[in-house]
Design a protein around this motif. Structure first.
Motif: not given
Length: 337
Positions: A53-57, A61-66, A68-73, A180-183
């Motif tokens: 995630x860090x490499x690709x965003x 990279x500080x916009x990150x959700x685990x 377990x909650x479905x990630x950013x999306x 990562x899927x979040x606009x």
């Protein structure tokens, strides 16, 4: 946490120490080498997702959700994302490369944003290197100002609007800044006809028939602009077309059910028409809201409706509830300070 986890940064060193101690405890539970290798492998596996995630965003990279909650999306709309509005910098650079640098020196470009301060001196200077002019707007009332391109980040919007794909990204979006899927940010090119803006100018000039014509054209382009529906309703009401006007406010409310402006204006219309039950039904859901400002407003307006209808007992009940909710809010705020 308001504006993200930056307010909890002081806790992170201690959390990292506790995490390290936890892994060390698990590693030392057994002395067998296979067990220790398994623990290290498990740590490595858990590290893969955040590393990728860090490499690709970058730089988001500080916009990150685990996961377990479905990630950013999966968490989209329920939490604050780009609280430092980093996406606006990327959007500004895209605008410079694809619009400003390709424009003629004679072209005046009006650019707006909901957070101009986040661009920084360098980027502002780059955007102003040609005839680019700044126009400040809010997303909700963007149609009231004259602009050609908008750079918005996903803030100051109700969750139901962010989750509505017909609303966000806004109509006319030409660039989406994705994490990562979040606009998290967008660049919008306005409809060149600018019927929405022209409609507001006609409304200001009290040319209500022209305003109605222009607002209808604007809604044919973007049917999810609640501010246009409110303005169209106002134009109808000024022409004495009450039913048509009320319907526009109801449509605006269907797009953004928690918009206090829409609810307040529609409630005032119902009161002026002596439709007190409609006022009570309109504010009913808010009377149990967890938002204290929303709840207090609802209780007061329901009390006024009962009072106007001559039902003094119920009016006093709701006025009393409003006072109690207000006192609880003040006490809580005072304790927080």
């Amino acid at each position: 946490v308001h504006t993200g986890w930056r307010h909890d940064i002081l806790c992170y060193p201690f959390l990292m120490m506790l995490t390290a101690m936890g892994w060390e405890f698990l590693r030392d539970l057994h002395s067998a080498s296979r067990y220790k290798i398994g623990i290290y492998a498990f740590m490595l596996i858990l590290s893969i997702e955040p590393i990728l995630y860090t490499i690709g965003n970058l730089p988001h990279l500080y916009v990150y959700f685990n996961p377990l909650v479905g990630g950013n999306k999966g968490a989209w709309g329920d939490y604050e994302y780009d609280y430092w509005s980093v996406s606006l910098t990327e959007g500004g650079r895209w605008l410079k490369k694809n619009v400003v640098d390709k424009s003629s020196p004679k072209d005046a470009i009006l650019v707006t944003s909901n957070m101009w301060d986040s661009f920084g001196p360098l980027l502002k200077k780059e955007l102003q290197s040609k005839n680019v002019k700044e126009v400040g707007t809010k997303i909700y009332t963007r149609s009231r100002e004259d602009w050609d391109y908008a750079l918005y980040y996903a803030a100051f919007l109700e969750p139901e609007l962010l989750k509505n794909p017909n609303y966000w990204p806004l109509k006319g979006t030409v660039k989406v800044i994705d994490a990562a899927g979040a606009p998290i940010g967008i660049v919008v090119k306005r409809d060149p006809e600018k019927n929405d803006y022209k409609g507001f100018k006609a409304l200001e000039a009290k040319n209500f028939p022209l305003a109605i014509e222009l607002f209808k054209k604007s809604l044919a382009y973007d049917a999810y602009n609640e501010d246009i529906y409110r303005a169209l309703g106002e134009a109808y009401l000024n022409l004495g077309m009450v039913n048509e006007g009320v319907q526009q406010f109801r449509t605006a409310l269907s797009i953004s059910p928690n918009d206090r402006t829409t609810v307040g204006q529609l409630g005032n219309i119902y009161m002026s028409l002596n439709q007190f039950n409609d006022v009570i039904n309109l504010y009913g859901p808010w009377s149990e809201s967890k938002d204290p400002n929303q709840q207090i407003q609802a209780l007061q307006e329901i009390g006024k409706a009962y009072q106007a209808a001559g039902d003094i007992n119920n009016a006093n009940v709701y006025f009393q509830r409003a006072q109690e909710a207000y006192n609880a809010y003040i006490e809580k705020e005072g304790g927080a300070q």
